[in-house]
Write a protein that holds these residues in place. Structure first.
Motif, PDB file in Angstrom:
ATOM      1  N   GLU A 160       3.314   5.286  13.660  1.00 30.68           N
ATOM      2  CA  GLU A 160       2.446   4.012  14.980  1.00 30.68           C
ATOM      3  C   GLU A 160       3.804   3.717  15.522  1.00 30.68           C
ATOM      4  O   GLU A 160       3.849   3.230  16.464  1.00 30.68           O
ATOM      5  N   SER A 161       4.858   3.253  14.504  1.00 33.58           N
ATOM      6  CA  SER A 161       5.936   2.160  15.130  1.00 33.58           C
ATOM      7  C   SER A 161       7.114   2.804  14.033  1.00 33.58           C
ATOM      8  O   SER A 161       7.175   2.946  13.308  1.00 33.58           O
ATOM      9  N   LEU A 162       8.671   2.829  14.740  1.00 35.86           N
ATOM     10  CA  LEU A 162       9.930   2.614  13.742  1.00 35.86           C
ATOM     11  C   LEU A 162      10.243   1.251  14.231  1.00 35.86           C
ATOM     12  O   LEU A 162      10.961   0.879  16.003  1.00 35.86           O
ATOM     13  N   ASN A 163      10.467   0.087  13.697  1.00 37.58           N
ATOM     14  CA  ASN A 163      11.210  -0.768  13.381  1.00 37.58           C
ATOM     15  C   ASN A 163      13.216  -0.439  12.737  1.00 37.58           C
ATOM     16  O   ASN A 163      12.821  -0.471  11.798  1.00 37.58           O
ATOM     17  N   TRP A 164      13.533  -0.647  14.048  1.00 34.12           N
ATOM     18  CA  TRP A 164      14.917  -0.646  13.209  1.00 34.12           C
ATOM     19  C   TRP A 164      15.742  -2.227  12.261  1.00 34.12           C
ATOM     20  O   TRP A 164      15.720  -3.065  13.240  1.00 34.12           O
ATOM     21  N   ASN A 165      16.440  -1.778  11.520  1.00 35.84           N
ATOM     22  CA  ASN A 165      16.530  -2.853  10.911  1.00 35.84           C
ATOM     23  C   ASN A 165      18.535  -3.467  11.094  1.00 35.84           C
ATOM     24  O   ASN A 165      18.669  -4.409  11.563  1.00 35.84           O
ATOM     25  N   GLU A 166      18.865  -2.150  11.255  1.00 28.62           N
ATOM     26  CA  GLU A 166      20.310  -2.279  12.377  1.00 28.62           C
ATOM     27  C   GLU A 166      20.305  -1.450  13.467  1.00 28.62           C
ATOM     28  O   GLU A 166      19.525   0.285  13.068  1.00 28.62           O
ATOM     29  N   SER A 167      21.161  -1.172  14.056  1.00 23.97           N
ATOM     30  CA  SER A 167      21.338  -0.020  15.532  1.00 23.97           C
ATOM     31  C   SER A 167      21.478   1.083  15.040  1.00 23.97           C
ATOM     32  O   SER A 167      22.897   1.072  13.934  1.00 23.97           O
ATOM     33  N   PRO A 168      20.698   2.293  15.200  1.00 26.34           N
ATOM     34  CA  PRO A 168      21.011   3.546  14.560  1.00 26.34           C
ATOM     35  C   PRO A 168      22.674   4.386  15.506  1.00 26.34           C
ATOM     36  O   PRO A 168      22.913   3.915  15.979  1.00 26.34           O
ATOM     37  N   THR A 169      23.859   4.907  14.467  1.00 27.89           N
ATOM     38  CA  THR A 169      24.806   5.377  14.520  1.00 27.89           C
ATOM     39  C   THR A 169      25.101   6.417  14.716  1.00 27.89           C
ATOM     40  O   THR A 169      24.056   6.985  13.721  1.00 27.89           O
ATOM     41  N   MET A 170      25.995   6.586  15.022  1.00 30.37           N
ATOM     42  CA  MET A 170      26.218   8.246  14.626  1.00 30.37           C
ATOM     43  C   MET A 170      27.914   8.557  14.985  1.00 30.37           C
ATOM     44  O   MET A 170      28.800   6.959  15.425  1.00 30.37           O
ATOM     45  N   VAL A 171      28.440   8.861  14.576  1.00 30.00           N
ATOM     46  CA  VAL A 171      30.485   8.845  13.777  1.00 30.00           C
ATOM     47  C   VAL A 171      31.130   9.666  15.207  1.00 30.00           C
ATOM     48  O   VAL A 171      30.252  10.583  15.425  1.00 30.00           O
TER      49      VAL A 171
END
Length: 469
Positions: A160-171
């Motif tokens: 239903e939903s995806l809420n981030w605790n912190e912003s996804p990052t990439m290296v």
């Protein structure tokens, strides 16, 4: 005067002779029992409803036990250009999210994910790929439709939903670069994996078939109801019914029913008749909310004779100085009647044979013998040796003592059953409650090997699963 003494002496002699004479003996012809054939009797199946309540908290606990740490891993990047590892960060929460017409549960899954995404192409046989690595954590909310399929609690889960605790990052160049927009657009790559994992976990933890069959095998083992009378209750299930699952508040309601044969048997512990291969599982739309139990009480003549001997213990019959005591009772079947052999001591020694038909008085709750009489040969012998015993009022007195009230037995039986209906826990986390409204004695059937009594019980039973392991 001499004549008076002669008469007095004669009278004294008669009295002494009478009082000191040995008791009369009777050698009656024994009415032989019918030939033994396999015991066959009518038996009406019982229907026991078993509404089951399962707490969503228990599904939550079992799901958490099954899903720990790394809950999903895809290490093959060549098929879809992606590798995924997903860890559960904290306990999963499951709760009811249903509206009036829905059957849905909401699953909240805190997770951490590591995603490797391959970007590039093959040109002229050379692989020109760049692999990007993403790290993120957040909370996924899933909704699941609930239904019971083939005795499993199945769910159809959708993210239903995806809420981030912190912003996804990439290296990127050794630094973590936020890529929230990229991850949000690519959740389709792994959401089906998460949905499938949740469905598989719930289905595995809520597979009722093996549990139900195992429970039926347990209750099919005959258990002793009375040590004094050596009575055993044997339940033999033949069919199981179940409705679809219903969500109500924070519980799942499931109506089940069992069609079975119930018997009480007298004597040594009987063998179980349970056979899992013959159990029929049937889905139904609705199940009545009451027990209709028809119990067949089987008392073979040898064991019934022991009980009657106890009942006759100390009983004395007769008139004036002519009396007998019964020290042993034997009963058997002949020509649709019951033969009662009374071994007696006293003014008459020997065995007296009676015949009669056992019946039940619904008003007084008594079993009594109708058309009771001496066996023909016994009656003829009594007329010759102990006419006083052959007289009707002696027989009526014996017959009066053959009235046996079962009201106490019915009350005790009700109390015994109620002990299993007051928060009784046959296994960890499972509790049985209910009530018995009535126990009715229906009828008696005689066979050549046993007395068969038929009882009907009505009431309610409810099973609650709380703290399922």
């Amino acid at each position: 005067m001499e004549r008076f003494y002669n008469l007095a002496l004669l009278f004294l002699l008669v009295v002494v002779t009478t009082n000191c004479s040995t008791p009369s003996k009777i050698n009656s012809f024994k009415p032989e029992p019918d030939d033994a054939i396999p015991l066959v009797y009518e038996n009406t199946p019982s229907f026991i409803n078993l509404p089951i309540t399962i707490q969503l908290k228990d599904i939550e606990n079992t799901t958490n036990n099954l899903l720990n740490g790394l809950i999903y891993e895809d290490n093959i990047i060549e098929d879809d250009n992606i590798e995924i590892k997903i860890w559960k960060l904290a306990p999963i929460t499951i709760e009811n999210s249903s509206k009036d017409t829905d059957r849905k549960i909401k699953t909240i899954l805190p997770l951490k994910a590591n995603v490797k995404y391959r970007i590039g192409t093959k040109k002229m046989g050379l692989a020109l790929y760049t692999i990007k690595e993403f790290n993120f954590n957040g909370i996924i909310t899933l909704n699941s439709e609930v239904e019971l399929v083939n005795w499993k609690l199945n769910t159809k889960t959708k993210l239903e939903s995806l809420n981030w605790n912190e912003s996804p990052t990439m290296v990127l160049f050794g630094k973590n670069v936020p890529i929230t927009f990229l991850i949000n657009s690519s959740t389709t790559l792994f959401k089906s994996k998460i949905e499938q994992k949740i469905d598989e976990s719930i289905a595995k933890s809520m597979d009722f078939k093996s549990n139900v069959v195992h429970a039926l095998e347990k209750i099919s083992i005959p258990f002793q109801m009375s040590e004094q009378y050596e009575s055993w209750l044997r339940i033999t299930p033949t069919e199981i019914y179940s409705t679809n699952a219903i969500l109500k508040n924070q519980t799942i309601l499931l109506d089940m029913g069992i069609r079975c044969i119930m018997e009480t048997l007298i004597g040594k512990k009987p063998e179980t008749k349970f056979n899992a291969n013959t159990i029929v599982l049937k889905p139904v739309a609705k199940i009545p909310n009451q027990i209709t139990a028809n119990i067949t009480a089987v008392s073979n003549y040898d064991e019934a004779s022991k009980i009657l001997t106890k009942n006759f213990s100390g009983q004395e019959f007769g008139s004036g100085k002519k009396k007998i005591k019964v020290h042993n009772v034997s009963i058997w079947h002949k020509n649709s009647k019951m033969v009662i052999g009374l071994d007696v001591l006293g003014s008459l020694n020997g065995t007296v044979y009676l015949t009669g038909i056992p019946k039940y008085n619904e008003t007084t709750k008594e079993i009594y013998f109708d058309q009771m009489d001496y066996a023909l040969d016994t009656k003829n012998k009594l007329l010759q040796t102990a006419n006083w015993l052959a007289q009707g009022y002696i027989l009526n007195k014996i017959q009066a003592n053959c009235h046996y009230s079962i009201q106490t037995n019915l009350d005790e039986g009700k109390i015994s059953i109620m002990a299993y209906l007051k928060n009784y826990s046959p296994m960890a986390g499972v509790f049985v409650n209910g009530k018995i409204e009535d126990i009715q004695f229906k009828r008696i059937q005689l066979t050549n090997q046993a007395i068969i009594a038929f009882l009907k019980i009505s009431g309610e039973v409810n099973i609650t699963v709380d703290g399922l392991k």
